[in-house]
Design an enzyme around this catalytic site. Structure first.
Site, PDB file in Angstrom:
ATOM      1  N   GLY A 248       0.683  -1.242  -0.264  1.00 53.02           N
ATOM      2  CA  GLY A 248      -0.173  -0.010   0.038  1.00 53.02           C
ATOM      3  C   GLY A 248       0.762   1.371  -0.014  1.00 53.02           C
ATOM      4  O   GLY A 248       0.024   2.406  -0.112  1.00 53.02           O
ATOM      5  N   GLY A 292       3.203  -3.846  -4.116  1.00 55.84           N
ATOM      6  CA  GLY A 292       3.130  -4.029  -5.489  1.00 55.84           C
ATOM      7  C   GLY A 292       3.456  -2.660  -6.068  1.00 55.84           C
ATOM      8  O   GLY A 292       4.571  -2.449  -6.860  1.00 55.84           O
ATOM      9  N   ARG A 293       2.576  -1.566  -6.034  1.00 56.96           N
ATOM     10  CA  ARG A 293       2.744  -0.373  -6.615  1.00 56.96           C
ATOM     11  C   ARG A 293       4.543   0.149  -6.524  1.00 56.96           C
ATOM     12  O   ARG A 293       4.993   0.624  -7.341  1.00 56.96           O
ATOM     13  CB  ARG A 293       2.064   0.705  -6.005  1.00 56.96           C
ATOM     14  CG  ARG A 293       1.810   1.785  -6.992  1.00 56.96           C
ATOM     15  CD  ARG A 293       0.749   2.771  -6.235  1.00 56.96           C
ATOM     16  NE  ARG A 293      -0.474   2.399  -5.968  1.00 56.96           N
ATOM     17  CZ  ARG A 293      -1.677   2.395  -6.490  1.00 56.96           C
ATOM     18  NH1 ARG A 293      -1.545   3.139  -7.785  1.00 56.96           N
ATOM     19  NH2 ARG A 293      -2.521   2.003  -6.150  1.00 56.96           N
ATOM     20  N   TYR A 334     -10.378   5.900 -11.564  1.00 60.48           N
ATOM     21  CA  TYR A 334     -10.010   6.411 -10.022  1.00 60.48           C
ATOM     22  C   TYR A 334      -9.973   8.031 -10.150  1.00 60.48           C
ATOM     23  O   TYR A 334      -9.562   8.771  -9.214  1.00 60.48           O
ATOM     24  CB  TYR A 334      -8.867   5.929  -9.501  1.00 60.48           C
ATOM     25  CG  TYR A 334      -8.619   4.359  -9.126  1.00 60.48           C
ATOM     26  CD1 TYR A 334      -9.503   3.568  -8.559  1.00 60.48           C
ATOM     27  CD2 TYR A 334      -7.856   3.784  -9.971  1.00 60.48           C
ATOM     28  CE1 TYR A 334      -9.393   2.223  -8.567  1.00 60.48           C
ATOM     29  CE2 TYR A 334      -7.485   2.465  -9.843  1.00 60.48           C
ATOM     30  CZ  TYR A 334      -8.443   1.815  -9.481  1.00 60.48           C
ATOM     31  OH  TYR A 334      -8.369   0.346  -8.931  1.00 60.48           O
ATOM     32  N   CYS A 361     -13.819   4.563 -28.415  1.00 61.53           N
ATOM     33  CA  CYS A 361     -15.083   5.475 -28.680  1.00 61.53           C
ATOM     34  C   CYS A 361     -15.767   5.631 -27.507  1.00 61.53           C
ATOM     35  O   CYS A 361     -16.723   4.726 -26.962  1.00 61.53           O
ATOM     36  CB  CYS A 361     -15.759   4.495 -29.642  1.00 61.53           C
ATOM     37  SG  CYS A 361     -15.066   4.283 -31.047  1.00 61.53           S
TER      38      CYS A 361
HETATM   39  C1  LIG Z   1      -3.519  -4.745  -3.508  1.00 64.28           C
HETATM   40  C2  LIG Z   1      -2.777  -5.596  -2.677  1.00 64.28           C
HETATM   41  C3  LIG Z   1      -1.446  -5.313  -2.180  1.00 64.28           C
HETATM   42  C4  LIG Z   1      -0.650  -4.300  -3.136  1.00 64.28           C
HETATM   43  O1  LIG Z   1      -0.958  -3.244  -2.748  1.00 64.28           O
HETATM   44  P1  LIG Z   1      -0.013  -1.858  -3.388  1.00 64.28           P
HETATM   45  O2  LIG Z   1      -0.765  -0.843  -3.146  1.00 64.28           O
HETATM   46  O3  LIG Z   1       0.207  -2.126  -4.951  1.00 64.28           O
HETATM   47  O4  LIG Z   1       1.313  -1.916  -2.837  1.00 64.28           O
HETATM   48  C5  LIG Z   1      -0.873  -6.144  -1.453  1.00 64.28           C
HETATM   49  N1  LIG Z   1      -1.767  -7.009  -0.710  1.00 64.28           N
HETATM   50  C6  LIG Z   1      -2.934  -7.294  -0.983  1.00 64.28           C
HETATM   51  C7  LIG Z   1      -3.782  -8.309  -0.355  1.00 64.28           C
HETATM   52  C8  LIG Z   1      -3.398  -6.552  -1.998  1.00 64.28           C
HETATM   53  O5  LIG Z   1      -4.677  -6.722  -2.124  1.00 64.28           O
END
Ligand SMILES: *Cc1c(COP(=O)(O)O)cnc(C)c1O
Length: 432
Positions: A248, A292-293, A334, A361
């Protein structure tokens, strides 16, 4: 001037990972996803080193594949020896084909089907993150059939509002994910899982949200989770080994976004965990983080070619590019903001504003509103969208039967194709 230090400009051209983006555009065509492999490894290593330093060797980082997943990325993750978080049979299959060792995979999701569960067990996915009672029973059944003991975590909602966008705010009591502590459901599911003979409960998971900048959210989540764990120890006589705090941390899309120092953030979380464990007399668990991000976002950049420039006197100016919501749906979903740069005209003044729109489109096919760019933008100019490494390729669609762009990796001033461009025949390959 640049939002990320893998961007620079030379002789009016935008460079990404030390390579001229206009040359890459002509070599590979547009739209084009670029990914800076060195940056991915660097981001992973910041997490790896800091987590090891703060939490010890049983702790670690799990890359959340939903941000971006393709075979070559899993090979890099295998080389870097990091764990992964997977959410579907498709992600598991991709990692498996890449030769990734799935013992280090954690299987998430609020609705794992029976087929998903069987497939993941066949592929020896190390951990299931149990979201609900039905899933606990289904995993028990599948594990019993195979006479294995399946390692699991239970997903908890700590009841934290991250003040991010509603759709990415997952830690509140009212969420489709997990089990709230406040309602007693977290404890109830824990008790149930502890009673299932083919499941081995290793600990607890929470994920409070995404693109989070708010001060001390992860510290508060950790504290609430540890208090829950202490109460479970007292009531159910179970002591957890693992605390998985999810992903997150936010990234910088524009100059308005702060730059988060991951090392400082994790150190602060570690300190709070130490203090809380002391207070509760709870043994410090292994800690997992699931970014992730913040691993892939600033490693990505998308290039487009301008097709038309439309001025509507008294209203505004539009630039249409050869991609759009099909390769980046995040504005449509978003209202996400991005930094947009004129890849071949970096030396000019950015003194005119345009809405940059896609070719679909659909009026909502917008990439950026009010982008400041040079005067006299014209057909054939290359536009770069920065920080597109996360949730772009992984969210791409074939809307309007538009083939998805390739992913080209940049490494050591060389480039190579990691995902080839979709062809028109790929598009019809499933049609009978
Ligand atoms: C989306 C998600 C992540 C990754 O979140 P980021 O914001 O991309 O770091 C990690 N764990 C779970 C369970 C998620 O749903």
């Amino acid at each position: 001037m640049f939002i990320s230090d893998n961007l620079s400009s030379r002789n009016g051209h935008l460079f990404f990972a030390d390579q001229d983006t206009t040359e890459l555009a002509s070599q590979y065509g547009t739209p084009l996803y670029l990914m800076d492999e060195d940056r991915i490894r660097k981001n992973l290593n910041i997490y790896k080193t800091t987590i090891r330093k703060c939490f010890g060797k049983d702790s670690g980082v799990l890359y959340a594949g939903k941000a971006c997943a393709f075979r070559q990325l899993y090979r890099i993750l295998q080389e870097e020896e990091v764990g992964i978080d997977v959410v579907s049979a498709g992600e598991i299959h991709t990692a498996y084909q890449a030769g990734y060792n799935l013992e280090k995979a954690f299987f998430h999701g609020n609705n794992k089907t029976d087929q998903d569960i069987a497939f993941a067990m066949d592929r020896r996915v190390g951990y299931f993150v149990i979201d609900n009672e039905e899933e606990a029973s289904a995993v028990q059944e599948e594990a019993a059939k195979r006479r294995i003991k399946q390692k699991v975590l239970v997903r908890i909602t700590p009841g934290i509002d991250t003040h991010t966008y509603e759709a990415v705010n997952t830690g509140k009591v009212d969420s489709k994910f997990g089990n709230a502590i406040a309602t007693g459901q977290a404890e109830k599911l824990t008790e149930r899982v502890l009673g299932l003979p083919s499941l081995e409960l290793k600990g607890f998971h929470c994920h409070v949200g995404s693109q989070v900048f708010t001060e001390d959210v992860f510290e508060r989540a950790a504290e609430i989770m540890l208090e829950f764990m202490a109460s479970v120890r007292e009531k159910l006589l179970y002591t957890a080994e693992i605390l998985d705090l999810g992903g997150g941390y936010g990234v910088r899309y524009t100059e308005d976004d702060p730059l988060i120092d991951i090392e400082t953030k994790i150190t602060d979380v570690a300190e709070r965990i130490g203090i809380t464990c002391d207070r509760l007399q709870y043994p410090v668990p292994a800690v997992l983080l699931e970014p992730g991000r913040s691993i892939v976002a600033d490693a990505g950049l998308t290039l487009y070619t301008v097709g038309s420039v439309k001025e509507i006197p008294g209203y505004k100016n539009y630039i249409s590019v050869d991609g759009g919501m099909a390769d980046n749906p995040r504005y449509a979903l978003y209202r996400s903001n991005y930094t947009c740069l004129p890849a071949g005209r970096m030396n000019e003044a950015f003194d005119k504003t345009y809405d940059v729109v896609g070719r679909c489109c659909e009026s909502g096919d917008i990439l950026k509103v009010s982008a400041a760019l040079p005067k006299e933008m014209k057909r054939g100019d290359i536009l770069a969208f920065c920080t597109t490494g996360a949730y772009n390729y992984s969210m791409a669609s074939n809307y309007n039967r538009i083939p998805r762009p390739p992913v080209v990796m940049l490494k050591n001033r060389k480039s190579y194709v990691a995902v080839r461009r979709e062809s028109l025949d790929d598009l019809t390959s499933l049609d009978v």
